[in-house]
Design a protein around this motif. Structure first.
Motif, mmCIF file in Angstrom:
data_model
loop_
_atom_site.group_PDB
_atom_site.id
_atom_site.type_symbol
_atom_site.label_atom_id
_atom_site.label_comp_id
_atom_site.label_asym_id
_atom_site.label_seq_id
_atom_site.Cartn_x
_atom_site.Cartn_y
_atom_site.Cartn_z
ATOM 1 N N PHE A 22 0.839 -1.204 0.000
ATOM 2 C CA PHE A 22 0.000 0.000 0.000
ATOM 3 C C PHE A 22 0.877 1.259 0.000
ATOM 4 O O PHE A 22 0.691 2.178 -0.800
ATOM 5 N N LEU A 23 1.870 1.294 0.886
ATOM 6 C CA LEU A 23 2.748 2.453 1.008
ATOM 7 C C LEU A 23 3.615 2.648 -0.234
ATOM 8 O O LEU A 23 3.804 3.773 -0.703
ATOM 9 N N TRP A 24 4.125 1.547 -0.790
ATOM 10 C CA TRP A 24 4.995 1.642 -1.961
ATOM 11 C C TRP A 24 4.228 2.206 -3.155
ATOM 12 O O TRP A 24 4.753 3.046 -3.892
ATOM 13 N N LYS A 25 2.996 1.799 -3.323
ATOM 14 C CA LYS A 25 2.183 2.312 -4.430
ATOM 15 C C LYS A 25 1.994 3.832 -4.294
ATOM 16 O O LYS A 25 2.162 4.577 -5.261
ATOM 17 N N ILE A 26 1.653 4.283 -3.107
ATOM 18 C CA ILE A 26 1.454 5.726 -2.897
ATOM 19 C C ILE A 26 2.768 6.471 -3.071
ATOM 20 O O ILE A 26 2.809 7.536 -3.697
ATOM 21 N N TYR A 27 3.837 5.916 -2.537
ATOM 22 C CA TYR A 27 5.147 6.558 -2.675
ATOM 23 C C TYR A 27 5.480 6.756 -4.153
ATOM 24 O O TYR A 27 5.884 7.846 -4.563
ATOM 25 N N GLN A 28 5.329 5.718 -4.949
ATOM 26 C CA GLN A 28 5.665 5.805 -6.377
ATOM 27 C C GLN A 28 4.837 6.882 -7.082
ATOM 28 O O GLN A 28 5.363 7.602 -7.925
ATOM 29 N N GLU A 29 3.573 6.965 -6.745
ATOM 30 C CA GLU A 29 2.679 7.923 -7.419
ATOM 31 C C GLU A 29 2.882 9.355 -6.956
ATOM 32 O O GLU A 29 2.793 10.286 -7.746
#
Length: 157
Positions: A22-29
């Motif tokens: 969840f965190l990695w997806k938001i970080y990337q975006e």
């Protein structure tokens, strides 16, 4: 919409793998464009489930909030420092981050700590934290490729 205290759930290590995703997806975006390449690798290490577990074993607490069977937000803190506060894209502008911070403030005071919080604000979240009453402790920093501004909230600033 005002959230109630019971909406927040304390997380246990079995949830850390899905929280990391969840965190990695938001970080990337949202955050990666502000950081250097080395920062991406360092953030990915920081949110790895084994690192979460290590911080958890050392007293870090992770809260999550679900909305409509979707993870909406994550907040990790230890004592008076907020390590992570991420809200999913579909759940922004609904007061979730504000309510999570209010919850954390209550917990800090309930546990007998002095009434202040510190955090390192990403460039895209700086204005939000300023609106929440956080004050900058200095200029923006670049630590290990991750840009942030150290901030503090207290009842008496």
């Amino acid at each position: 919409m005002i959230l109630s205290e019971q909406n927040f759930q304390l997380c246990t290590p079995d949830k850390f793998p899905s929280i990391s995703e969840f965190l990695w997806k938001i970080y990337q975006e949202e955050i990666a464009p502000h950081n250097r390449e080395i920062g991406h690798a360092n953030f990915q290490k920081f949110i790895h489930p084994t690192q979460f577990t290590s911080r958890y074993e050392q007293g870090s607490v992770v809260w999550e909030l679900f909305r409509e069977n979707q993870r909406a937000a994550i907040c990790e803190c230890k004592n008076q420092h907020v390590f992570l506060l991420f809200v999913g894209k579909d759940h922004r502008h609904q007061g979730i981050a504000k309510e999570l911070l209010t919850h954390v403030k209550r917990e800090v005071i309930k546990k007998g700590f002095l009434p202040y919080l510190t955090l390192n604000a990403a460039p895209n979240s700086l204005s939000f934290y300023q609106k929440m009453g956080f004050k900058s402790l200095g200029p923006e920093e670049d630590k290990n490729g991750i840009r942030s501004t150290p901030m503090k909230w207290s009842w008496k600033q």
